[in-house]
Design an enzyme around this catalytic site. Structure first.
Site, mmCIF file in Angstrom:
data_model
loop_
_atom_site.group_PDB
_atom_site.id
_atom_site.type_symbol
_atom_site.label_atom_id
_atom_site.label_comp_id
_atom_site.label_asym_id
_atom_site.label_seq_id
_atom_site.Cartn_x
_atom_site.Cartn_y
_atom_site.Cartn_z
ATOM 1 N N SER A 34 0.871 -1.194 0.000
ATOM 2 C CA SER A 34 0.000 0.000 0.000
ATOM 3 C C SER A 34 0.901 1.235 0.000
ATOM 4 C CB SER A 34 -0.844 0.000 1.285
ATOM 5 O OG SER A 34 -1.493 1.235 1.471
ATOM 6 N N TYR B 98 -2.010 -0.696 10.519
ATOM 7 C CA TYR B 98 -2.011 -1.034 9.088
ATOM 8 C C TYR B 98 -0.706 -0.562 8.437
ATOM 9 C CZ TYR B 98 -3.778 -1.267 4.239
ATOM 10 O OH TYR B 98 -3.951 -1.552 2.910
HETATM 11 P P1 NAI Z 1 -11.071 -6.692 0.043
HETATM 12 O O1 NAI Z 1 -11.575 -6.572 1.435
HETATM 13 O O2 NAI Z 1 -12.025 -6.812 -1.076
HETATM 14 O O3 NAI Z 1 -10.060 -7.931 -0.082
HETATM 15 C C1 NAI Z 1 -9.380 -8.513 0.964
HETATM 16 C C2 NAI Z 1 -9.408 -10.009 0.727
HETATM 17 O O4 NAI Z 1 -8.560 -10.641 1.695
HETATM 18 C C3 NAI Z 1 -10.816 -10.613 0.884
HETATM 19 O O5 NAI Z 1 -11.071 -11.491 -0.189
HETATM 20 C C4 NAI Z 1 -10.727 -11.374 2.186
HETATM 21 O O6 NAI Z 1 -11.582 -12.520 2.227
HETATM 22 C C5 NAI Z 1 -9.252 -11.773 2.183
HETATM 23 N N1 NAI Z 1 -8.778 -12.077 3.522
HETATM 24 C C6 NAI Z 1 -8.796 -11.281 4.611
HETATM 25 N N2 NAI Z 1 -8.315 -11.926 5.670
HETATM 26 C C7 NAI Z 1 -7.958 -13.165 5.235
HETATM 27 C C8 NAI Z 1 -7.389 -14.296 5.869
HETATM 28 N N3 NAI Z 1 -7.123 -14.314 7.176
HETATM 29 N N4 NAI Z 1 -7.137 -15.387 5.119
HETATM 30 C C9 NAI Z 1 -7.434 -15.398 3.799
HETATM 31 N N5 NAI Z 1 -7.981 -14.369 3.148
HETATM 32 C C10 NAI Z 1 -8.247 -13.264 3.871
HETATM 33 O O7 NAI Z 1 -10.121 -5.433 -0.137
HETATM 34 P P2 NAI Z 1 -9.056 -5.073 -1.267
HETATM 35 O O8 NAI Z 1 -9.026 -3.611 -1.325
HETATM 36 O O9 NAI Z 1 -9.277 -5.829 -2.509
HETATM 37 O O10 NAI Z 1 -7.672 -5.538 -0.571
HETATM 38 C C11 NAI Z 1 -6.709 -6.366 -1.198
HETATM 39 C C12 NAI Z 1 -5.325 -5.954 -0.744
HETATM 40 O O11 NAI Z 1 -5.039 -4.639 -1.232
HETATM 41 C C13 NAI Z 1 -5.128 -5.891 0.769
HETATM 42 O O12 NAI Z 1 -3.873 -6.440 1.109
HETATM 43 C C14 NAI Z 1 -5.150 -4.407 1.065
HETATM 44 O O13 NAI Z 1 -4.417 -4.081 2.231
HETATM 45 C C15 NAI Z 1 -4.498 -3.866 -0.198
HETATM 46 N N6 NAI Z 1 -4.778 -2.456 -0.452
HETATM 47 C C16 NAI Z 1 -6.056 -2.006 -0.599
HETATM 48 C C17 NAI Z 1 -6.300 -0.661 -0.833
HETATM 49 C C18 NAI Z 1 -7.681 -0.106 -0.963
HETATM 50 O O14 NAI Z 1 -7.830 1.141 -0.860
HETATM 51 N N7 NAI Z 1 -8.705 -0.891 -1.249
HETATM 52 C C19 NAI Z 1 -5.177 0.305 -0.945
HETATM 53 C C20 NAI Z 1 -3.869 -0.304 -0.789
HETATM 54 C C21 NAI Z 1 -3.694 -1.619 -0.552
#
Ligand code: NAI
Length: 250
Positions: free
Chosen positions: A134, A147
């Site tokens: 991020s 975070y």
């Molecule tokens: P999201 O909430 O849609 O995706 C997160 C995913 O991680 C979900 O599918 C969830 O089921 C899975 N997950 C969470 N805990 C888990 C665990 N213990 N075991 C297995 N799977 C698990 O959100 P998003 O935005 O798609 O996030 C994806 C990545 O991108 C994350 O690492 C987040 O930190 C990063 N990110 C997101 C940003 C945003 O603004 N949306 C900005 C920068 C980074």
């Protein structure tokens, strides 16, 4: 773009948001994709829709679960450590439990999943480890100390890993998006409206302000960078933190 036919990619958290866009993009390029995530119904639904995509249940905080899943999944040519959680709270109000949960998913989970694929990559002298960090891995901001610490840690771990494997065909990089249009941002907006009384539009505008282009990043933009890192021609790109933030980090 080069075809990824014959490659096997594993995407953690690959059934939603950024992970889903990455899954679709790698699959479109010809890779066979395994989605590994907590919510098995969601994983199965996505896998059923996309030919060449299989889904497995995985909690990246559970070392035994990781061993069992990766034993079946290897060899993995491309590991995308995308699963992540966020929690916004003032530093003084961040509990040890919240701190530990974030570290367990965003940092220790990546450590464990990466350890689980390295032997198979080393054997083939080829591999791509791509960690979704991020912009919060490169700078701090109020109310996200846990975070930001987890994502800074992820970048440090990736840089070290890249150097340990520099003489092999394995590369390790971080992709660092700014606020991206997914459930995670929807949750952040809800959190802001609940804690400050701001409207949803005002809360969203506050997040968008972080991006000098004044917009949210799309999940597909992040996926495009992941796909680029998977190319043979990207073999010299290692130990990098590639920012997708509209100029948020300069
Ligand atoms: P999201 O909430 O849609 O995706 C997160 C995913 O991680 C979900 O599918 C969830 O089921 C899975 N997950 C969470 N805990 C888990 C665990 N213990 N075991 C297995 N799977 C698990 O959100 P998003 O935005 O798609 O996030 C994806 C990545 O991108 C994350 O690492 C987040 O930190 C990063 N990110 C997101 C940003 C945003 O603004 N949306 C900005 C920068 C980074």
């Amino acid at each position: 773009m080069q075809s990824l036919e014959g490659r096997h990619a594993l995407v953690t958290g690959g059934a939603t948001g950024i992970g889903l866009a990455i899954t679709k993009s790698l699959r479109s390029a010809g890779a066979r994709v395994t989605i590994a995530s907590r919510n098995i119904e969601r994983v199965k639904a996505v896998a059923a829709e996309l030919d060449g995509v299989t889904g497995v249940q995985l909690d990246v905080t559970d070392a035994a679960d990781i061993s069992a899943v990766f034993e079946q999944a290897v060899p993995v040519d491309i590991l995308v450590n995308n699963a992540g959680i966020a929690h916004a709270a003032a530093f003084e109000k961040t509990s040890l439990e919240q701190w530990s949960n974030i570290m367990a998913v965003n940092l220790t989970g990546v450590f464990l999943c990466t350890q689980a694929v390295l032997a198979s990559m080393r054997e083939r002298n080829e591999g791509r480890i791509i960690n979704i960090a991020s912009t919060a891995g490169l700078k701090g901001a109020p109310y996200i100390s846990a975070y930001a610490a987890s994502k800074h840690g992820l970048i440090g771990m990736t840089q070290s890993l890249a150097l340990e494997f520099a003489t092999t065909g394995i590369t390790a990089n971080c992709v660092c998006p700014g606020f991206t249009d997914t459930q995670m941002v929807d949750d952040a907006v809800t959190n802001i409206t609940t804690t400050t009384g701001r409207s949803g539009d005002e809360a969203l505008a506050k997040l968008v302000q972080y991006n000098p282009q004044k917009r949210l990043i799309t999940p597909e933009e992040v996926a495009d960078t992941v796909l680029w890192l998977c190319q043979d021609s990207s073999r010299s790109i290692t130990g990098q933190s590639i920012v997708i933030g509209g100029g948020e980090i300069t």
